[in-house]
Every structure is written in C-alpha cells, then in structure tokens.
Design a protein around this motif. Structure first.
Motif, PDB file in Angstrom:
ATOM      1  N   LYS A   1       0.839  -1.204   0.000  1.00 36.14           N
ATOM      2  CA  LYS A   1       0.000   0.000   0.000  1.00 36.14           C
ATOM      3  C   LYS A   1       0.872   1.252   0.000  1.00 36.14           C
ATOM      4  CE  LYS A   1      -3.605  -2.429   2.569  1.00 36.14           C
ATOM      5  NZ  LYS A   1      -4.425  -2.488   3.806  1.00 36.14           N
ATOM      6  N   ASP A   2       0.348   2.326  -0.569  1.00 38.54           N
ATOM      7  CA  ASP A   2       1.094   3.585  -0.559  1.00 38.54           C
ATOM      8  C   ASP A   2       0.850   4.314   0.762  1.00 38.54           C
ATOM      9  OD1 ASP A   2      -1.357   4.898  -0.728  1.00 38.54           O
ATOM     10  OD2 ASP A   2      -1.139   5.400  -2.852  1.00 38.54           O
ATOM     11  N   SER A   3       1.372   5.516   0.881  1.00 41.62           N
ATOM     12  CA  SER A   3       1.308   6.253   2.148  1.00 41.62           C
ATOM     13  C   SER A   3      -0.112   6.666   2.527  1.00 41.62           C
ATOM     14  CB  SER A   3       2.199   7.495   2.078  1.00 41.62           C
ATOM     15  OG  SER A   3       1.786   8.334   1.003  1.00 41.62           O
ATOM     16  N   THR A   4      -1.040   6.640   1.564  1.00 37.77           N
ATOM     17  CA  THR A   4      -2.428   6.999   1.856  1.00 37.77           C
ATOM     18  C   THR A   4      -3.284   5.777   2.160  1.00 37.77           C
ATOM     19  OG1 THR A   4      -3.171   6.859  -0.450  1.00 37.77           O
ATOM     20  CG2 THR A   4      -2.196   8.949   0.265  1.00 37.77           C
ATOM     21  N   GLY A   5      -2.697   4.577   2.076  1.00 36.48           N
ATOM     22  CA  GLY A   5      -3.450   3.356   2.327  1.00 36.48           C
ATOM     23  C   GLY A   5      -4.030   2.722   1.086  1.00 36.48           C
ATOM     24  N   ARG A   6      -3.792   3.318  -0.065  1.00 34.48           N
ATOM     25  CA  ARG A   6      -4.284   2.751  -1.312  1.00 34.48           C
ATOM     26  C   ARG A   6      -3.416   1.566  -1.716  1.00 34.48           C
ATOM     27  NH1 ARG A   6      -4.478   6.811  -6.202  1.00 34.48           N
ATOM     28  NH2 ARG A   6      -2.340   7.024  -5.470  1.00 34.48           N
ATOM     29  N   THR A   7      -4.046   0.471  -2.124  1.00 32.10           N
ATOM     30  CA  THR A   7      -3.302  -0.721  -2.488  1.00 32.10           C
ATOM     31  C   THR A   7      -2.577  -0.516  -3.818  1.00 32.10           C
ATOM     32  OG1 THR A   7      -5.115  -1.739  -3.724  1.00 32.10           O
ATOM     33  CG2 THR A   7      -5.016  -2.162  -1.337  1.00 32.10           C
ATOM     34  N   LEU A   8      -1.577  -1.371  -4.034  1.00 31.24           N
ATOM     35  CA  LEU A   8      -0.858  -1.346  -5.308  1.00 31.24           C
ATOM     36  C   LEU A   8      -1.823  -1.617  -6.460  1.00 31.24           C
ATOM     37  CD1 LEU A   8       1.824  -1.181  -6.848  1.00 31.24           C
ATOM     38  CD2 LEU A   8       2.207  -3.587  -6.278  1.00 31.24           C
ATOM     39  N   GLU A   9      -2.787  -2.497  -6.225  1.00 33.27           N
ATOM     40  CA  GLU A   9      -3.813  -2.781  -7.232  1.00 33.27           C
ATOM     41  C   GLU A   9      -4.547  -1.508  -7.634  1.00 33.27           C
ATOM     42  OE1 GLU A   9      -8.306  -4.660  -7.234  1.00 33.27           O
ATOM     43  OE2 GLU A   9      -6.994  -4.882  -5.503  1.00 33.27           O
ATOM     44  N   GLU A  10      -4.948  -0.727  -6.636  1.00 29.00           N
ATOM     45  CA  GLU A  10      -5.693   0.506  -6.917  1.00 29.00           C
ATOM     46  C   GLU A  10      -4.810   1.541  -7.600  1.00 29.00           C
ATOM     47  OE1 GLU A  10      -8.789   0.300  -3.130  1.00 29.00           O
ATOM     48  OE2 GLU A  10      -6.800   1.193  -2.878  1.00 29.00           O
ATOM     49  N   ALA A  11      -3.574   1.650  -7.147  1.00 27.64           N
ATOM     50  CA  ALA A  11      -2.668   2.643  -7.735  1.00 27.64           C
ATOM     51  C   ALA A  11      -2.332   2.325  -9.184  1.00 27.64           C
ATOM     52  CB  ALA A  11      -1.385   2.730  -6.908  1.00 27.64           C
ATOM     53  N   MET A  12      -2.220   1.034  -9.502  1.00 24.69           N
ATOM     54  CA  MET A  12      -1.865   0.624 -10.855  1.00 24.69           C
ATOM     55  C   MET A  12      -3.082   0.349 -11.733  1.00 24.69           C
ATOM     56  SD  MET A  12       1.382   0.753 -10.988  1.00 24.69           S
ATOM     57  CE  MET A  12       1.592   1.960  -9.677  1.00 24.69           C
ATOM     58  N   GLY A  13      -4.277   0.400 -11.130  1.00 24.53           N
ATOM     59  CA  GLY A  13      -5.477   0.160 -11.907  1.00 24.53           C
ATOM     60  C   GLY A  13      -5.608  -1.266 -12.369  1.00 24.53           C
ATOM     61  N   ARG A  14      -5.151  -2.231 -11.544  1.00 21.77           N
ATOM     62  CA  ARG A  14      -5.179  -3.633 -11.928  1.00 21.77           C
ATOM     63  C   ARG A  14      -6.182  -4.411 -11.105  1.00 21.77           C
ATOM     64  NH1 ARG A  14       0.269  -6.378 -13.549  1.00 21.77           N
ATOM     65  NH2 ARG A  14      -1.292  -7.998 -13.757  1.00 21.77           N
ATOM     66  N   SER A  15      -6.584  -5.546 -11.619  1.00 18.27           N
ATOM     67  CA  SER A  15      -7.502  -6.424 -10.916  1.00 18.27           C
ATOM     68  C   SER A  15      -6.725  -7.410 -10.062  1.00 18.27           C
ATOM     69  CB  SER A  15      -8.376  -7.213 -11.908  1.00 18.27           C
ATOM     70  OG  SER A  15      -9.115  -8.200 -11.239  1.00 18.27           O
ATOM     71  N   ALA A  16      -6.892  -7.324  -8.753  1.00 17.39           N
ATOM     72  CA  ALA A  16      -6.160  -8.224  -7.862  1.00 17.39           C
ATOM     73  C   ALA A  16      -6.563  -9.671  -8.069  1.00 17.39           C
ATOM     74  CB  ALA A  16      -6.391  -7.814  -6.397  1.00 17.39           C
ATOM     75  N   ARG A  17      -7.818  -9.911  -8.445  1.00 18.39           N
ATOM     76  CA  ARG A  17      -8.276 -11.287  -8.590  1.00 18.39           C
ATOM     77  C   ARG A  17      -7.474 -12.043  -9.627  1.00 18.39           C
ATOM     78  NH1 ARG A  17     -13.983  -9.105  -8.769  1.00 18.39           N
ATOM     79  NH2 ARG A  17     -14.587  -9.003  -6.605  1.00 18.39           N
ATOM     80  N   ALA A  18      -7.002 -11.320 -10.644  1.00 20.77           N
ATOM     81  CA  ALA A  18      -6.237 -11.986 -11.704  1.00 20.77           C
ATOM     82  C   ALA A  18      -4.820 -12.316 -11.272  1.00 20.77           C
ATOM     83  CB  ALA A  18      -6.202 -11.099 -12.946  1.00 20.77           C
ATOM     84  N   ASN A  19      -4.412 -11.804 -10.079  1.00 22.17           N
ATOM     85  CA  ASN A  19      -3.019 -11.961  -9.669  1.00 22.17           C
ATOM     86  C   ASN A  19      -2.862 -12.714  -8.361  1.00 22.17           C
ATOM     87  OD1 ASN A  19      -1.566 -10.120 -11.711  1.00 22.17           O
ATOM     88  ND2 ASN A  19      -3.260  -8.864 -10.990  1.00 22.17           N
ATOM     89  N   GLU A  20      -3.951 -13.305  -7.843  1.00 20.98           N
ATOM     90  CA  GLU A  20      -3.898 -13.925  -6.528  1.00 20.98           C
ATOM     91  C   GLU A  20      -2.925 -15.092  -6.463  1.00 20.98           C
ATOM     92  OE1 GLU A  20      -7.933 -14.851  -5.694  1.00 20.98           O
ATOM     93  OE2 GLU A  20      -8.428 -12.823  -5.020  1.00 20.98           O
ATOM     94  N   CYS A  21      -2.703 -15.781  -7.600  1.00 24.31           N
ATOM     95  CA  CYS A  21      -1.879 -16.995  -7.583  1.00 24.31           C
ATOM     96  C   CYS A  21      -0.503 -16.778  -8.188  1.00 24.31           C
ATOM     97  CB  CYS A  21      -2.571 -18.112  -8.347  1.00 24.31           C
ATOM     98  SG  CYS A  21      -4.177 -18.571  -7.631  1.00 24.31           S
ATOM     99  N   GLU A  22      -0.108 -15.542  -8.446  1.00 21.19           N
ATOM    100  CA  GLU A  22       1.120 -15.331  -9.187  1.00 21.19           C
ATOM    101  C   GLU A  22       2.366 -15.555  -8.372  1.00 21.19           C
ATOM    102  OE1 GLU A  22       2.120 -10.617  -8.799  1.00 21.19           O
ATOM    103  OE2 GLU A  22       0.862 -11.248 -10.446  1.00 21.19           O
ATOM    104  N   ALA A  23       2.250 -15.613  -7.032  1.00 20.61           N
ATOM    105  CA  ALA A  23       3.423 -15.862  -6.202  1.00 20.61           C
ATOM    106  C   ALA A  23       3.937 -17.267  -6.401  1.00 20.61           C
ATOM    107  CB  ALA A  23       3.107 -15.634  -4.729  1.00 20.61           C
TER     108      ALA A  23
END
Length: 309
Positions: free
Chosen positions: A287-309
């Motif tokens: 998250k950034d300093s305002t609490g916004r997630t990386l997903e929100e900052a980059m405009g991406r869908s987290a659901r598509a990336n849940e298994c990428e680790a």
C-alpha cells in the motif's frame, strides 16, 4: 543513462536471434557484439576480433543462482577471449564486446572504460562480479576521460537494450509508468505517474518497496517474519526464501528476516510472501502512504493476480 529518443540497430549475422548479435546507435561509432560461448570460434573469424575495447563475460553462479559477470579490457579481443575460454571456468556462457567502428579506441581508453564499467556495475549490484574489487582509477587526461564517458554511455544503452542492464541501479529517481488513475504526481513532461513507494506493514513486518518499470524493488533494511506458516511450507516459497538466504539477499536476525540490499521481484506477490511468511496477494498487501493498495494505484484487478506468487 540519459533518456531521450534514439534509433538502435540490431543485426543478426547468421539470422539466428540466439546466435551472434551486433548492436549500435546509428549516429555513433561504438558497437557492441554479443557472442554465445558456443559461437566464439565464429566470432574469432570476424575482423572485429582484432579490435581494442572492453568485454563482459555473463553467466550464473552455480551455487547461489545469482547472475554473474566479469569485466575486462584488451588490445585484441580474439587473443583474450581464447584465454578465457580455456582458463576462466565453465560459469560463463555469453560475452559482449564493445569497440569503435573507426578503431579510434586505444589501450588507454580501454583501461579507463574497464575501471568505469566495473565501478558502475559494483554500485548497481545487479550482478555478482567475478573481478573482486573495482581496482584503482587510472590517471587519465580530462579530454580523454570526457571521451570515455561518452563512449560508456553508448555501451550502457546498448547492453541494456540487449538485455544486460548491468550498470543500471534497481532504483532510479522516479518511475516512468503512466496511469490515468493517479493525478497528484507528475513527471517533468507533465505526464501523470503513480507514487513509486509502497509499504507492507503488520505485526513483525516492515517492508518498503518501489514499483519500477521492471517490477517491485524491496529496499534494503526491510524486515519480516522469520517464522512461517503451514501455507508457506506447502508451496515452493520455502525454497525461494532459502535461495535468497544463500544469495545473501536475506539474513536472519532473531525472529526477523531482513533484506540486506535492494532486491527486484518481477511481481509483487513473491515480495509480500517473503516478508509475511505466508501465502499472500501482493497487489493488496502493498500500500502507498495513503493506504491505497498497489492494485488501486496501478489500476489492476487483484483477482487476476492472486496466484502469481
């Protein structure tokens, strides 16, 4: 590296993109040639094998799996590379040579370029250097030093274009990734850019990272949990962490695991997993300093990336 529009020409002498490749900026006299070790005899038949310049051996440390390099200079590529092929061990598999198309580089140029290249590569910390130390800065007249630095800039650009960013630090002044959803940060040209620094913080975890063109760079000094969960052990996360420990990227300090230097992750989830000691979705953990997630900052869908680790 100074970023501005440039035209780069890449030529495949044999037509094979995995074979010998030459690269040059069309308005400059410096050229680099990338040579697979298996094609070294083919290069030795080429006229540039007799040139003066610097060269870099590329490979991998078999024990740590870290990318490895050796930087050298020579008055004759052919003679020097034949020596390396016979005596420098089996770890390297490709070599890149840099020289002047007008044969204007002297051995004095080569000595200074070798020192400068090794100094910059050591600072960037992307590759494990087989040279050891950066050596002593050679005495060079100001005019020749200026010329060498211009030559080095070209070599840097061409190497990065070929996929060897050995002189480029993981963290630059700012990210150039543009997103229409972020309006509070602007580049010098007026483009909107997202905040580059993100945090992964919870009990026993304090991670700081910057999102760059290459991925997420976890900054040195970040720390997480040495203890791991059962979900961590069920996957290959444990092996990844052990590899990072072997490479010296991580060290254990009591109940903490600490990053010893800036470390690049191609995607954010493995970076979060390394710190949290459990399965994690990095797009929502960072998250950034305002609490916004990386997903929100980059405009991406987290659901598509849940298994990428």
């Amino acid at each position: 590296m100074n970023a501005h529009p440039q035209t780069i020409q890449i030529f495949l002498p044999s037509g094979d993109p995995q074979g010998i490749r030459t690269a040059s900026i069309t308005t400059r006299i410096v050229q680099v040639v990338e040579i697979p070790r298996l094609r070294l005899d083919e290069f030795l038949e080429r006229p540039e094998a007799n040139s003066v310049g610097i060269y870099i051996l590329f490979g991998e440390n078999d024990e740590t799996e870290r990318p490895r390099a050796y930087i050298g200079q020579t008055g004759n590529f052919g003679n020097r590379l034949k020596q390396h092929n016979e005596k420098k061990g089996l770890w390297w598999n490709r070599v890149v040579v840099a020289f002047s198309l007008t044969q204007s580089l002297t051995v004095t140029h080569a000595h200074y370029l070798e020192w400068l290249a090794l100094s910059r590569a050591t600072q960037a910390q992307r590759f494990e250097m087989d040279n050891g130390t950066a050596g002593t800065r050679p005495h060079t007249l100001p005019a020749l030093e200026a010329e060498c630095r211009e030559v080095f800039e070209t070599i840097d650009i061409l190497l990065t274009t070929l996929g060897y960013p050995i002189f480029e630090p993981l963290i630059r002044n700012r990210s150039l990734i543009v997103t229409s959803q972020v309006t509070e940060v602007f580049s010098a040209s007026g483009e909107q850019i997202p905040p580059s620094e993100f945090y992964c913080r919870t009990s026993g975890v304090d991670g700081r990272a910057q999102y760059t063109e290459e991925g997420l760079v976890v900054l040195a000094g970040s720390y997480g949990r040495a203890e791991v969960s059962s979900s961590f052990l069920r996957h290959n996360y444990a092996q990844k962490r052990q590899t990072m420990l072997d490479q010296g990227l991580l060290r254990i300090e009591g109940d903490r695991i600490c990053f010893t230097r800036d470390t690049l992750f191609k995607s954010p989830s493995p970076a979060a997993v390394a710190l949290l000691g459990r399965a994690a979705n990095g797009w929502t953990e960072w998250k950034d300093s305002t609490g916004r997630t990386l997903e929100e900052a980059m405009g991406r869908s987290a659901r598509a990336n849940e298994c990428e680790a």
